[in-house]
Design a protein around this motif. Structure first.
Motif, PDB file in Angstrom:
ATOM      1  N   GLY A 272       0.713  -0.782   0.062  1.00  0.00           N
ATOM      2  CA  GLY A 272      -0.164  -0.567   0.292  1.00  0.00           C
ATOM      3  C   GLY A 272       0.711   1.507  -0.135  1.00  0.00           C
ATOM      4  O   GLY A 272       0.691   2.196  -0.692  1.00  0.00           O
ATOM      5  N   PHE A 273       2.486   1.344   1.007  1.00  0.00           N
ATOM      6  CA  PHE A 273       2.521   2.178   0.917  1.00  0.00           C
ATOM      7  C   PHE A 273       3.641   2.541  -0.670  1.00  0.00           C
ATOM      8  O   PHE A 273       3.201   3.843  -0.719  1.00  0.00           O
ATOM      9  CB  PHE A 273       4.070   2.019   1.806  1.00  0.00           C
ATOM     10  N   LEU A 274       4.113   1.634  -1.354  1.00  0.00           N
ATOM     11  CA  LEU A 274       4.391   1.721  -2.640  1.00  0.00           C
ATOM     12  C   LEU A 274       3.222   1.834  -3.788  1.00  0.00           C
ATOM     13  O   LEU A 274       3.988   3.174  -4.368  1.00  0.00           O
ATOM     14  CB  LEU A 274       4.659   0.131  -2.636  1.00  0.00           C
ATOM     15  N   LEU A 275       2.336   1.773  -3.509  1.00  0.00           N
ATOM     16  CA  LEU A 275       0.766   1.833  -4.880  1.00  0.00           C
ATOM     17  C   LEU A 275       0.527   3.882  -4.475  1.00  0.00           C
ATOM     18  O   LEU A 275       0.743   4.427  -5.199  1.00  0.00           O
ATOM     19  CB  LEU A 275       0.021   1.047  -4.720  1.00  0.00           C
ATOM     20  N   TYR A 276       1.222   3.846  -2.883  1.00  0.00           N
ATOM     21  CA  TYR A 276       0.735   5.702  -2.890  1.00  0.00           C
ATOM     22  C   TYR A 276       1.046   6.457  -3.172  1.00  0.00           C
ATOM     23  O   TYR A 276       0.783   7.340  -3.095  1.00  0.00           O
ATOM     24  CB  TYR A 276       0.277   5.898  -1.434  1.00  0.00           C
TER      25      TYR A 276
END
Length: 492
Positions: A272-276
């Motif tokens: 999620g951190f990477l995608l955001y």
């Protein structure tokens, strides 16, 4: 501290909203932004509007239709009209057409660009979305390649299918997508009676407008290049949607709708951190462009999109920065061969946003109570509250000097290995990354041997041997199942 991090993850999850292209097709994770589980979609993650349905300040009477199409008017509806519709029980066909027309008028009014044609919009349930985007089998070579890449980032451990994990993350968080090939939007609703979120609709309409005006094709083929491209596209969409929703209850009447909800399931903080990243840092790039030359400067950026995440993280370096060409010779023995997925580059480039995700994930994984970063290094606070406009910080001491990279994946038929080389702006930056990576290895159960090799515990999700070589401004990471096999993969 770890429980606080997980709570913050939940808070941020409810702030996310529009997603344009995910670099992962989740069948071809290094494809350009418009490639997705359905081969051609532009996503919207969970982003909750702060706008209200207050009609007090809305237009009371509609102006007459213009003689020709003008900005701020679409298909018989002005941007500031009040519509006699209720969204709680869903929208019938005529109501949806009116809402879409008004939202199109509002997007072009805010973004100062004109739609060329009407955009089709469909609303489906989350279950229907999951069924629709299950994805095809990516093939063994791509699966091996992607598994090794996410193992190298310490995001998805051995024994797990990285593509399936990414698909699951999308299945629980996507609120909508735009398909350039069909020129259509699909909104995903968690309500028993599917309803329309105006902020999600607005965000996806921005992507439709981008496609009509600039095209959403990109020559980006690696994860870092796509992060750069997506930073522009998503930053533009988020900035436009924020300006749109800020008018709700003040200048415009907006649909009343429940905040977007997670689809549940097993959420992965690191992914999620990477995608955001494009949403968190992309707005900074767009704001910088607008300060320099208004929306026209943002429009011009589509002719020269950022080359990687670094230009999004540091807008002052755009458009002059370019990643360095990293050379990485194959130095494996005959026991190992390169994994070369068809139809895409046979190497990976994972840049500063991915490295930041690796480090941030140590705050929330369930393997080890330690962490290699403090919460206030990756979570941005506005006073005592999380900054909803920019909740994450990717500019860490171990990421800001990244200047280029290249990763090769190998297999001996049953197991995989990799070599990963990164180059940095200075020798100090390279040393900072090497120290940070040693902390990551230790976090995941690594013990350093007398010759400097790291051996990760059998109980670790990443139970392998890893060597980290530093030479000037260059760091080379080598992975193999055992210490003995390290030199077989890369004879240093």
């Amino acid at each position: 501290m770890r429980r606080q991090s997980v709570a913050l993850l939940c808070a941020v999850t409810l702030l996310l909203a529009g997603c344009h292209g995910f670099e992962s097709s989740l069948g071809a994770p290094e494809q350009p932004a418009t490639a997705t589980p359905t081969a051609d979609t532009v996503f919207t993650l969970e982003l909750v509007s702060s706008g209200s349905g207050d009609n007090a300040h809305a237009s009371e009477t509609a102006r007459p239709d213009p003689e020709t199409d003008v900005r701020g008017w679409e298909n018989g509806v002005w941007h500031n009209e009040t519509l006699a519709v209720t969204s709680e029980d869903g929208l019938n066909e005529s109501e949806r057409a009116a809402v879409v027309a008004r939202s199109m008028a509002r997007v072009e009014f805010v973004r100062e660009l004109e739609f060329e044609r009407t955009v089709a919009v469909e609303v489906i349930s989350r279950e229907a979305y999951r069924n629709r985007t299950g994805g095809s089998d990516p093939g063994e070579s791509l699966r091996r390649f992607d598994n090794a890449k996410f193992e190298a980032l310490f995001l998805v451990g051995e024994g797990r299918d990285s593509i399936a994990v990414q698909r699951s993350e999308l299945g629980e968080s996507v609120l909508g997508y735009y398909s350039p090939s069909r020129e259509a939007i699909v909104l995903v609703s968690d309500a028993e009676t599917p309803t329309v979120s105006e902020s999600t609709l607005a965000h996806e309409l921005v992507h439709a407008l981008q496609d009509q005006q600039f095209g959403l094709d990109s020559d980006a083929r690696t994860r870092d290049a796509v992060q750069g491209y997506n930073g522009l596209v998503e930053g533009d969409a988020v900035a436009t949607t924020d300006s749109y929703t800020a008018r709700c209850g003040v200048q415009w009447e907006c649909l009343s709708s429940e905040p977007g909800a997670s689809g549940g399931g097993d959420r992965h903080f690191g992914l999620g951190f990477l995608l955001y990243f494009p949403y968190s840092d992309g707005t900074g790039l767009v704001d910088d462009r607008r300060e320099r030359g208004g929306w026209a400067a943002v429009n011009d950026a589509y002719d020269e999109a950022p080359d990687g995440a670094r230009e999004v993280m540091a807008p002052g370096e755009y458009p002059d920065w370019e990643p360095r060409d990293v050379q990485l010779a194959d130095r494996s023995t005959d026991e190992w061969e390169r994994v070369r997925p068809s139809g895409r580059p046979d190497y990976a480039v994972v840049g500063p946003s991915a490295i930041a995700a690796t480090m941030a994930y140590t705050l929330a994984d369930d393997y080890n109570e330690s962490a290699v970063v403090a919460p206030d290094e990756v979570f941005n606070y506005d006073g005592r509250s999380l900054d909803s406009a920019d909740p994450y910080d990717y500019a860490l001491p171990a990421t800001t000097g990244w200047s280029g990279g290249r990763m090769h994946v190998y297999t001996n038929g049953t197991e995989t290995a990799y070599t990963w080389r990164t180059v940095w702006s200075t020798e100090r930056d390279a040393e900072a990354f090497a120290r940070a990576w040693a902390a990551v290895l230790s976090h995941w159960g690594g013990t350093r041997t007398a010759d400097g090799t790291w051996v990760l515990a059998e109980s670790s999700p990443f139970a392998d041997a890893v060597a980290v070589h530093v030479s000037g401004d260059t760091v080379t990471v080598v992975n193999a199942p055992t210490e003995r096999e390290l030199n077989e993969v890369y004879d240093a």
